[in-house]
Design a protein around this motif. Structure first.
Motif, PDB file in Angstrom:
ATOM      1  N   SER A   4     166.025  35.738  11.632  1.00 14.53           N
ATOM      2  CA  SER A   4     164.734  35.951  10.998  1.00 14.53           C
ATOM      3  C   SER A   4     164.756  35.527   9.542  1.00 14.53           C
ATOM      4  CB  SER A   4     164.358  37.431  11.099  1.00 14.53           C
ATOM      5  OG  SER A   4     163.385  37.738  10.144  1.00 14.53           O
ATOM      6  N   TRP A 159     149.339  38.846  16.511  1.00 16.66           N
ATOM      7  CA  TRP A 159     150.711  38.450  16.834  1.00 16.66           C
ATOM      8  C   TRP A 159     151.578  39.612  17.256  1.00 16.66           C
ATOM      9  CZ3 TRP A 159     152.127  34.008  18.472  1.00 16.66           C
ATOM     10  CH2 TRP A 159     151.306  32.926  18.193  1.00 16.66           C
ATOM     11  N   SER A 163     153.470  39.648  20.679  1.00 16.20           N
ATOM     12  CA  SER A 163     154.909  39.933  20.751  1.00 16.20           C
ATOM     13  C   SER A 163     155.188  41.025  21.776  1.00 16.20           C
ATOM     14  CB  SER A 163     155.432  40.389  19.385  1.00 16.20           C
ATOM     15  OG  SER A 163     155.071  39.475  18.395  1.00 16.20           O
ATOM     16  N   GLU A 183     156.117  35.299  10.551  1.00 16.31           N
ATOM     17  CA  GLU A 183     157.072  35.777  11.544  1.00 16.31           C
ATOM     18  C   GLU A 183     156.694  37.149  12.057  1.00 16.31           C
ATOM     19  OE1 GLU A 183     161.539  34.112  10.734  1.00 16.31           O
ATOM     20  OE2 GLU A 183     161.109  36.167  10.184  1.00 16.31           O
TER      21      GLU A 183
ATOM     22  N   SER B  16     151.080  26.969   7.312  1.00 17.50           N
ATOM     23  CA  SER B  16     151.769  27.414   8.512  1.00 17.50           C
ATOM     24  C   SER B  16     151.206  28.754   8.962  1.00 17.50           C
ATOM     25  CB  SER B  16     153.274  27.506   8.278  1.00 17.50           C
ATOM     26  OG  SER B  16     153.562  28.483   7.334  1.00 17.50           O
ATOM     27  N   SER B  20     148.387  29.200  13.520  1.00 13.04           N
ATOM     28  CA  SER B  20     149.008  30.123  14.454  1.00 13.04           C
ATOM     29  C   SER B  20     148.363  30.068  15.821  1.00 13.04           C
ATOM     30  CB  SER B  20     148.956  31.541  13.913  1.00 13.04           C
ATOM     31  OG  SER B  20     148.380  31.560  12.675  1.00 13.04           O
ATOM     32  N   GLU B  93     151.693  24.194  14.337  1.00 13.12           N
ATOM     33  CA  GLU B  93     152.928  24.940  14.106  1.00 13.12           C
ATOM     34  C   GLU B  93     152.666  26.415  14.371  1.00 13.12           C
ATOM     35  OE1 GLU B  93     155.801  26.360  10.590  1.00 13.12           O
ATOM     36  OE2 GLU B  93     154.662  24.540  10.209  1.00 13.12           O
ATOM     37  N   ARG B  96     156.704  32.406  14.601  1.00 14.65           N
ATOM     38  CA  ARG B  96     157.938  32.733  15.321  1.00 14.65           C
ATOM     39  C   ARG B  96     157.963  34.200  15.699  1.00 14.65           C
ATOM     40  NH1 ARG B  96     159.276  29.998  11.375  1.00 14.65           N
ATOM     41  NH2 ARG B  96     159.976  31.781  10.150  1.00 14.65           N
ATOM     42  N   VAL B  98     160.596  37.020  16.615  1.00 12.98           N
ATOM     43  CA  VAL B  98     162.041  37.231  16.538  1.00 12.98           C
ATOM     44  C   VAL B  98     162.372  38.635  17.021  1.00 12.98           C
ATOM     45  CG1 VAL B  98     164.043  37.159  15.031  1.00 12.98           C
ATOM     46  CG2 VAL B  98     162.055  35.757  14.489  1.00 12.98           C
TER      47      VAL B  98
END
Lengths: 206, 109
Positions: A4, A159, A163, A183, B16, B20, B93, B96, B98
């Motif tokens: 990360s 998100w 996730s 992220e 970025s 999304s 793009e 992420r 994680v």
């Protein structure tokens, strides 16, 4: 580690501000303390809070009521920040501005939790290297969020939901969205976290 | 249409952040005049008809409560910001995801 970008960056922060924002009982404090354990295992951690409560439920932590008592190189945690520094308090009292102005000299990381940036003194994002960590926020609360942060929070909700969908086996509240790093990260819960920690102010008097 | 974009770390981050989704933001929204933003938000049925129903933005538009929030966010953006926004969506793009919780193969356990 290394998976990360957000966690890597935060591990390398010598000073700065980490802001955990999201609606109540979405795991802000849990993720914040877990992040502290993950990133700064060896740094001393201080809870800055004028209220009296038992800190022994946070192993290794100490409680102080004045920013002056926080030594160089520490991590300062402020739970539910507007209890300690009021919403627009820096307009009346310069303590917060004076303190945040020197955290880079004192190598202090300030970690706060808050339910909405609208109720948080904006000095926290203005002063130093601030990283926002979004948890889920209810739609009703979103309507009252500051416009500067609303878009990121909308993305965070999307998100985090995505996730959870992709990783149904994980605890849903472990997910945090870092807008700055783009992220969504599941942060492992620190071993000592329990119901007592998440309800630590249950017995205090106003 | 082509874009020439000079960039810096802050712009990269912003681009970025906005990239999304897998589908570009409809160009009527990306390039519209801020004052017309609200009108374009009533185009949701059209986006759906063109197969964009899964687009997160279109899903957001479907929730009445968030209309105003999104409209105000779009209408406050500077024009160049909106052009960059559109360029970024074309770039495709993603965010992420994680997972630091699950043990990896490197872990001893």
């Amino acid at each position: 580690m290394g998976a990360s970008k957000a966690v890597d960056y935060i591990s390398r922060m010598e000073h700065g501000v980490i802001i955990a924002v999201g609606s109540g009982k979405q795991g802000k404090s849990c993720s914040l303390h877990s992040l502290i354990d993950l990133c700064w295992h060896t740094r001393p951690v201080y809870l800055l809070d004028p209220m009296e409560y038992d800190v022994s439920m946070f192993p290794g932590y100490r409680r102080v009521s004045d920013p002056n008592d926080i030594p160089v190189g520490s991590v300062a945690v402020i739970e539910d920040v507007n209890r300690v520094f009021h919403s627009r308090g820096s307009g009346k009292d310069a303590t917060l501005q004076r303190w945040l102005g020197i955290i880079s000299h004192k190598s202090t990381v300030v970690c706060i939790t808050t339910q909405s940036m609208a109720g948080t003194d904006i000095e926290f994002v203005r002063s130093q290297d601030a990283v926002v960590m979004c948890k889920r926020m209810h739609d009703e609360d979103l309507a009252f969020e500051r416009p500067e942060f609303r878009m990121n929070q909308v993305l965070a909700n999307i998100w985090i939901e995505e996730s959870i969908r992709q990783h149904p086996e994980l605890e849903p509240r472990s997910w945090c969205f870092f807008p700055r790093f783009n992220e969504s990260v599941a942060i492992p819960k620190v071993w000592w976290w329990s119901y007592r920690n998440s309800h630590m102010l249950r017995d205090v008097r106003l | 249409m082509s874009f020439n974009v000079t960039t810096d770390p802050e712009t990269d981050r912003m681009l970025s952040l906005r990239a999304s989704s897998k589908v570009p933001l409809p160009r009527e929204i990306a390039l519209c005049d801020p004052r017309d933003a609200r009108e374009y938000f009533s185009w949701i049925a059209v986006y759906e008809a063109f197969g964009l129903a899964d687009h997160p933005l279109v899903q957001l538009l479907g929730k009445r409560r968030l209309d105003a929030a999104m409209a105000s966010a779009v209408s406050r953006a500077e024009h160049l910001d909106r052009v960059a926004h559109y360029g970024a969506w074309l770039g495709n793009e993603g965010v992420r995801i994680v997972d630091l919780v699950s043990p990896t193969q490197d872990d001893p356990e």
